[in-house]
Design an enzyme around this catalytic site. Structure first.
Site, mmCIF file in Angstrom:
data_model
loop_
_atom_site.group_PDB
_atom_site.id
_atom_site.type_symbol
_atom_site.label_atom_id
_atom_site.label_comp_id
_atom_site.label_asym_id
_atom_site.label_seq_id
_atom_site.Cartn_x
_atom_site.Cartn_y
_atom_site.Cartn_z
ATOM 1 N N HIS A 1 -3.137 -5.681 0.654
ATOM 2 C CA HIS A 1 -3.049 -6.100 2.421
ATOM 3 C C HIS A 1 -2.560 -7.507 2.684
ATOM 4 O O HIS A 1 -3.507 -7.805 3.230
ATOM 5 C CB HIS A 1 -3.425 -4.947 3.052
ATOM 6 C CG HIS A 1 -3.254 -3.447 3.415
ATOM 7 N ND1 HIS A 1 -2.990 -2.919 3.540
ATOM 8 C CD2 HIS A 1 -3.806 -2.272 2.604
ATOM 9 C CE1 HIS A 1 -2.221 -1.471 3.559
ATOM 10 N NE2 HIS A 1 -3.603 -1.598 2.806
ATOM 11 N N CYS B 1 1.025 -1.360 -0.256
ATOM 12 C CA CYS B 1 -0.088 0.464 -0.524
ATOM 13 C C CYS B 1 1.074 1.103 0.227
ATOM 14 O O CYS B 1 1.509 1.418 -1.085
ATOM 15 C CB CYS B 1 -0.687 -0.563 0.957
ATOM 16 S SG CYS B 1 -2.194 0.817 1.678
ATOM 17 N N GLU C 1 -1.199 -8.915 5.265
ATOM 18 C CA GLU C 1 -0.911 -9.130 6.127
ATOM 19 C C GLU C 1 -1.752 -8.800 7.175
ATOM 20 O O GLU C 1 -2.443 -8.840 8.596
ATOM 21 C CB GLU C 1 -0.039 -7.847 6.769
ATOM 22 C CG GLU C 1 -0.607 -5.937 7.385
ATOM 23 C CD GLU C 1 -0.363 -5.466 5.544
ATOM 24 O OE1 GLU C 1 -0.616 -6.210 4.616
ATOM 25 O OE2 GLU C 1 -1.003 -4.512 5.548
#
Lengths: 230, 89
Positions: A202, A85, A204
């Site tokens: 994302h 990002c 994560e």
């Protein structure tokens, strides 16, 4: 495996990345953007967020941070660097990846799950996946529209440097599945050498079944696997 | 050293989609300005600076554009005005 999570003023996914690294048995440390030196680290992670409030252009000011000189040297030496990002935006601004991320063509901040099609399963970030596999991963960005000049786009495609594309649930790469107007539905690319990956979604945030998806786990597992067999 | 006010314009490159401009364009049309065919949004950056000469101020501003103020992938820049300001000191 020791990984550095670089924190800029305005980073907000640094703890998520730290946690993701821990989950795959890596040893993460936060490195403040004003620190110098990345000796002893096996990988560098640039988190999402809004470094410097996205002033001027997303990532433009963060890339001038002292630690970025070390990140560039680390990448030049072949060390694995992952930017997610805002991290992807910083890598583009720093010239470690080609192109730029501009305002979404939807004119909206897009915060939702998308489907990614894995285009390469032989990069150090994606060996835990299979080519063509579909991943459910969240996005959260206002400036994720990947733009690059035609020649470079052609090179990215012919050299197989597009790692993830936005796709529909059948794996078709369509305009409807493109959340931001990115050229070629590009969601993630590597540098020429393949050791630097930038992506808008994302992974994560897709590490826990409770939070909707565990499809991001493979990316971090791939990195650990690559580094422990290096 | 002299004191200069420098204006730099940074604008989206031709051909590049400018969603902000598009939104403003639609809004202007819906307000009745039908004659507006296109809108593109750039930035103006105002620098208050010291330099040896007007040329030096221009050169410095151009270097700033290349290094930080613009992104060559998506934007063009122009040093649009350099104005000498009488120094107070």
């Amino acid at each position: 495996m020791k990984v550095a999570v670089i924190t800029f003023p305005g980073s907000n996914c640094d703890y998520d990345l730290y946690k993701a690294a821990q989950q795959v048995q890596a040893e993460p440390s936060f490195v403040w953007h004003r620190e110098r030196g990345l000796e002893g680290f096996d990988a560098v992670l640039l988190p999402g967020g809004f470094s410097y409030g996205d002033y001027l252009r997303a990532g433009a000011i963060a890339r001038m941070s002292p630690i970025m000189e070390d990140v560039v040297a680390f990448a030049d030496a072949g060390g694995p660097v992952l930017g997610i990002c805002n991290g992807f935006q910083i890598l583009c601004e720093a010239g470690l990846l080609p192109g730029a991320l501009v305002r979404n063509d939807t004119l909206r901040f897009e915060s939702r799950d998308v489907i990614l099609r894995v285009e390469r399963d032989d990069t150090l970030f994606t060996t835990a996946y299979e080519k063509g596999q579909l991943l459910r991963i969240p996005i959260a960005h206002g400036e994720g529209n990947y733009e690059v000049d035609e020649d470079t786009l052609e090179r990215l495609e012919s050299e197989g440097r597009v790692v993830f594309r936005y796709a529909d649930r059948n794996g078709a790469v369509t305009d409807e599945a493109n959340p931001n107007g990115s050229l070629g539905n590009i969601a993630g690319i590597t540098n020429e050498r393949g050791n630097v990956l930038g992506m808008m979604p994302h992974p994560e945030r897709a590490m826990e079944k409770l939070l909707g998806s565990t499809d991001g786990t493979g990316l971090f597992e791939s990195m650990v696997h690559a580094l422990s067999h290096a | 050293m002299s004191h200069y006010r420098v204006e730099v314009r940074v604008k989206p490159r031709p051909g590049l989609l400018d969603p902000q401009g598009k939104a403003i364009h639609h809004s202007l049309n819906s307000l009745g300005w039908d004659g507006v065919h296109d809108v593109r949004v750039g930035k103006a950056i105002y620098l208050d600076m010291e330099a040896e000469s007007e040329e030096a101020a221009t050169e410095a501003a151009e270097a700033m554009c290349r290094k930080l103020l613009s992104n060559p992938v998506t934007e063009d820049y122009e040093v649009s005005s350099v104005e000498s300001v009488a120094s107070a000191s």
